[in-house]
Scaffold this motif. Sequence first.
Motif, PDB file in Angstrom:
ATOM      1  N   ASN A  55      13.004  16.291  67.541  1.00 58.12           N
ATOM      2  CA  ASN A  55      13.268  17.723  67.362  1.00 58.12           C
ATOM      3  C   ASN A  55      14.165  17.993  66.148  1.00 58.12           C
ATOM      4  OD1 ASN A  55      11.799  18.269  69.731  1.00 58.12           O
ATOM      5  ND2 ASN A  55      13.632  17.928  70.983  1.00 58.12           N
ATOM      6  N   SER A  56      13.662  18.801  65.252  1.00 56.41           N
ATOM      7  CA  SER A  56      14.434  19.156  64.061  1.00 56.41           C
ATOM      8  C   SER A  56      15.653  19.981  64.432  1.00 56.41           C
ATOM      9  CB  SER A  56      13.557  19.943  63.080  1.00 56.41           C
ATOM     10  OG  SER A  56      13.141  21.163  63.655  1.00 56.41           O
ATOM     11  N   GLN A  57      16.700  19.872  63.636  1.00 55.30           N
ATOM     12  CA  GLN A  57      17.930  20.620  63.845  1.00 55.30           C
ATOM     13  C   GLN A  57      18.269  21.382  62.568  1.00 55.30           C
ATOM     14  OE1 GLN A  57      21.032  18.036  65.295  1.00 55.30           O
ATOM     15  NE2 GLN A  57      19.784  17.241  66.968  1.00 55.30           N
ATOM     16  N   LEU A  78      14.135  18.204  55.995  1.00 53.54           N
ATOM     17  CA  LEU A  78      14.514  16.971  55.312  1.00 53.54           C
ATOM     18  C   LEU A  78      14.669  15.809  56.285  1.00 53.54           C
ATOM     19  CD1 LEU A  78      17.184  18.309  52.786  1.00 53.54           C
ATOM     20  CD2 LEU A  78      14.809  17.700  52.310  1.00 53.54           C
ATOM     21  N   ARG A  79      14.351  14.634  55.786  1.00 55.25           N
ATOM     22  CA  ARG A  79      14.542  13.397  56.544  1.00 55.25           C
ATOM     23  C   ARG A  79      15.379  12.430  55.720  1.00 55.25           C
ATOM     24  NH1 ARG A  79       9.655  15.328  58.216  1.00 55.25           N
ATOM     25  NH2 ARG A  79       9.108  15.004  60.423  1.00 55.25           N
ATOM     26  N   LEU A  80      16.136  11.600  56.397  1.00 52.19           N
ATOM     27  CA  LEU A  80      16.875  10.559  55.709  1.00 52.19           C
ATOM     28  C   LEU A  80      15.889   9.608  55.032  1.00 52.19           C
ATOM     29  CD1 LEU A  80      19.542   9.664  58.418  1.00 52.19           C
ATOM     30  CD2 LEU A  80      20.028  10.703  56.206  1.00 52.19           C
ATOM     31  N   PRO A  81      16.263   9.024  53.899  1.00 53.49           N
ATOM     32  CA  PRO A  81      15.399   8.004  53.296  1.00 53.49           C
ATOM     33  C   PRO A  81      15.092   6.899  54.297  1.00 53.49           C
ATOM     34  CG  PRO A  81      17.173   8.603  51.805  1.00 53.49           C
ATOM     35  CD  PRO A  81      17.478   9.267  53.108  1.00 53.49           C
ATOM     36  N   GLU A  82      13.877   6.371  54.258  1.00 52.66           N
ATOM     37  CA  GLU A  82      13.439   5.384  55.244  1.00 52.66           C
ATOM     38  C   GLU A  82      14.374   4.176  55.288  1.00 52.66           C
ATOM     39  OE1 GLU A  82      11.375   4.219  58.378  1.00 52.66           O
ATOM     40  OE2 GLU A  82      10.920   6.066  57.271  1.00 52.66           O
ATOM     41  N   ARG A 136      21.572  27.502  55.556  1.00 50.41           N
ATOM     42  CA  ARG A 136      20.958  26.644  56.559  1.00 50.41           C
ATOM     43  C   ARG A 136      19.970  25.676  55.925  1.00 50.41           C
ATOM     44  NH1 ARG A 136      19.317  30.745  61.536  1.00 50.41           N
ATOM     45  NH2 ARG A 136      21.439  31.336  62.133  1.00 50.41           N
ATOM     46  N   GLN A 137      19.939  24.469  56.477  1.00 50.63           N
ATOM     47  CA  GLN A 137      18.932  23.503  56.064  1.00 50.63           C
ATOM     48  C   GLN A 137      18.408  22.779  57.299  1.00 50.63           C
ATOM     49  OE1 GLN A 137      17.351  22.851  53.098  1.00 50.63           O
ATOM     50  NE2 GLN A 137      16.115  21.627  54.504  1.00 50.63           N
ATOM     51  N   LYS A 138      17.099  22.823  57.490  1.00 48.55           N
ATOM     52  CA  LYS A 138      16.487  22.138  58.621  1.00 48.55           C
ATOM     53  C   LYS A 138      16.356  20.654  58.290  1.00 48.55           C
ATOM     54  CE  LYS A 138      13.302  24.338  60.868  1.00 48.55           C
ATOM     55  NZ  LYS A 138      12.002  24.915  61.310  1.00 48.55           N
ATOM     56  N   TYR A 139      16.596  19.800  59.278  1.00 47.43           N
ATOM     57  CA  TYR A 139      16.515  18.356  59.065  1.00 47.43           C
ATOM     58  C   TYR A 139      16.134  17.656  60.358  1.00 47.43           C
ATOM     59  CZ  TYR A 139      20.982  17.798  61.511  1.00 47.43           C
ATOM     60  OH  TYR A 139      21.984  17.803  62.470  1.00 47.43           O
ATOM     61  N   MET A 140      15.680  16.413  60.221  1.00 45.68           N
ATOM     62  CA  MET A 140      15.379  15.575  61.377  1.00 45.68           C
ATOM     63  C   MET A 140      16.574  14.666  61.643  1.00 45.68           C
ATOM     64  SD  MET A 140      12.470  16.500  62.511  1.00 45.68           S
ATOM     65  CE  MET A 140      12.233  15.173  63.701  1.00 45.68           C
ATOM     66  N   PRO A 141      17.104  14.668  62.863  1.00 46.35           N
ATOM     67  CA  PRO A 141      18.249  13.801  63.170  1.00 46.35           C
ATOM     68  C   PRO A 141      17.849  12.330  63.151  1.00 46.35           C
ATOM     69  CG  PRO A 141      17.413  14.834  65.166  1.00 46.35           C
ATOM     70  CD  PRO A 141      16.658  15.451  64.021  1.00 46.35           C
ATOM     71  N   LEU A 142      18.833  11.476  63.258  1.00 44.28           N
ATOM     72  CA  LEU A 142      18.597  10.040  63.164  1.00 44.28           C
ATOM     73  C   LEU A 142      17.679   9.539  64.274  1.00 44.28           C
ATOM     74  CD1 LEU A 142      19.364   7.609  61.430  1.00 44.28           C
ATOM     75  CD2 LEU A 142      21.353   7.256  62.899  1.00 44.28           C
ATOM     76  N   ASN A 143      17.761  10.166  65.463  1.00 45.49           N
ATOM     77  CA  ASN A 143      16.911   9.721  66.565  1.00 45.49           C
ATOM     78  C   ASN A 143      15.462  10.195  66.424  1.00 45.49           C
ATOM     79  OD1 ASN A 143      16.885  12.449  67.314  1.00 45.49           O
ATOM     80  ND2 ASN A 143      18.492  12.187  68.869  1.00 45.49           N
ATOM     81  N   GLY A 144      15.217  11.093  65.447  1.00 46.01           N
ATOM     82  CA  GLY A 144      13.847  11.514  65.156  1.00 46.01           C
ATOM     83  C   GLY A 144      13.244  12.497  66.133  1.00 46.01           C
TER      84      GLY A 144
END
Length: 470
Positions: free
Chosen positions: A364-366, A55-59, A354-362
Motif C-alpha cells: 500500500n502506497s503512503q 516513488l520507490r526506493l532503488p532496488e 505531498r509525495q506518494k511513495y511505496m514503503p519498504l515493506n511494499g
Amino acid sequence: MGTRRYVSRVFCQQASVLKIVSRNITAAANPQTNLDFLEGQPHKRHPGISHLKTLRLPEEMQTAARSIIDRAQVTQLPDRTLKLTNFLWSRKRAVEDFTLRQKALSLEKKLWKKAVEKGDNMDNHVVLEGVQREVFSELRRTIYHWTPLKYNEELGVVYMASRMAGGYAAVRRALNEIKKRDPTFAPHSLLDFGSGLGTVAWASHFYWADTLKEIVCVDSSGPMNILAERLLKGDEEHAPSHIKHVYFRQFLPVSPKVQFDLVTSAFTLSEISSIKEREEAVFTLWRKTSSYLLLVENGTKEGHQILMEARDTLLQKKEERVYDSRPASVFAPCSHEKTCPKLALMPALPCNFRQKYMPLNGHNSQIEKFSYLILTRAPPPEAKSNMSVEWSRLIASPQPRTRHVHCRLCCPDGQLKHVVVTPRKHGRDLYRCARSSEWGDQLPLIPDEEDNDMIQPDVEDNDMIQNDSE
C-alpha cells in the motif's frame, strides 16, 4: 434546396470566423494565454509541472535494507517504527531560554498576587517557596520537553524501517524541482549535512549520476554512517559501493573556502536545539554552497517555521565575514521573497507538499508530507526568460469542475489567491494546464482584482487548506 445549403454553409463559416476572432481577442486581453509558456510541451507536461508519480526506493537500496533489518532482529519492530514515526512527526522546537524565563516570571507574579489577595498571615519566605514550587510544576506540565535523539545501531535500524522510504521520496521530489527548472545544472560535488542513512546520496545519484564526482555525507552519529555505508555496499562488507566517491564524515569540512555545487540538509535542522545554533548551522551551510542549498523538514507547522527561520536568516541577516559575495535568492517553492503569507493566516498553516511513495515493506502506497526550501547563488535559470508572465505555486490540490478549475495559489506578489480558471477568461491552454496540474506545481497565472484574496479566507477555503496542510 441548393440555396438553403449555400446559406447554411455561409452561416457556418461566419460562425467559425467569429469564434476565431473571439479567441484572438480574449488572448490579446489576457497575456496569460501566451502560447510561448508551453515551450512546445503538451498540456499534461507543461513547464510548471514538478510533481512525481509514486516513488520507490532503488532496488539495490531496498534489498540491502531488508537484509540489514532481517539480520538486526529488532524486537517489537512494528510497534517501535510506529512510535518513532509519531515522535518525529510531533517533534517541536526546544523552548528558548529567554522565552522560558519570561513565562516563569509571568507565572510567579500571577501566583504571588493570588497569595497576597488571600491575605494569609504567613512568612513571605514560605509563600515565595510555595509560589516557586507551583511555577516549576506548571512549567513542567505546559512546556515542551525537547530531548536530543542519539542514534545507536538498533535505533538506526528502526529509523530505516520507518522513515527511510518517506525521506527518500521527499528529497527526490525537492531535487526534481532543480532538475526540471534548471536542466543545465550538472553538479560535480555534493555536501549532505545530517546525512543519516544516505537517502540524499541515492536521490542525487538518480538525477546526476554522470556528473557527481564527490558526495560528502556528514552525520555526528557513527552508527548511522556505518548503516549508510552498508546500504551502499548491499550489506556485504567487501562488496564495491553502488555509488562511487561517497565519503562519510562526522564533522563538516573546516575550511570556509571549500564549496560544493549542491548542499543539502534533510530533517536535520529540527534536531538542533536553539535558534542561535540553527542560525549558525544555516550560515555554515550557505558558505559551503556554490550554487544551490536545499533544506527539507517535516510538513508540520514546526518544520515549516524552521525553514522560514532559515530563509529569513539568509535573506535578511549578514555574516560577519563574507567569503562569497553572491547573495541568496529563493528558487523554490516560494514565488517571491516576502514574508510567507501562510504565517499570516489565523490560525497559521504550514506550507507543505505531498509525495506518494511505496514503503519498504511494499504494501500500500503512503503519502509523505514535507516542507522544503531551495536557495541559490546563481541567477534565475533562463528556461522562463521568454515568458511574459510570472508563475504562481499551487498550495493545495486543484479542484476541477465543469468548464472551470478552482486553484489556490501563492502568487509572485506575496499574496494567497483563490482563482477560478476558465477557458473563456484565461484561455484554453492555461485552462487545460490547470486541469493537468497537481499540488505543488506552478501555473503562469497573474490573478486580477476579481480573484478572491485568501489572506482572510472564508470558512470553506480555510477548511480545505487546513485539511490539505495537516
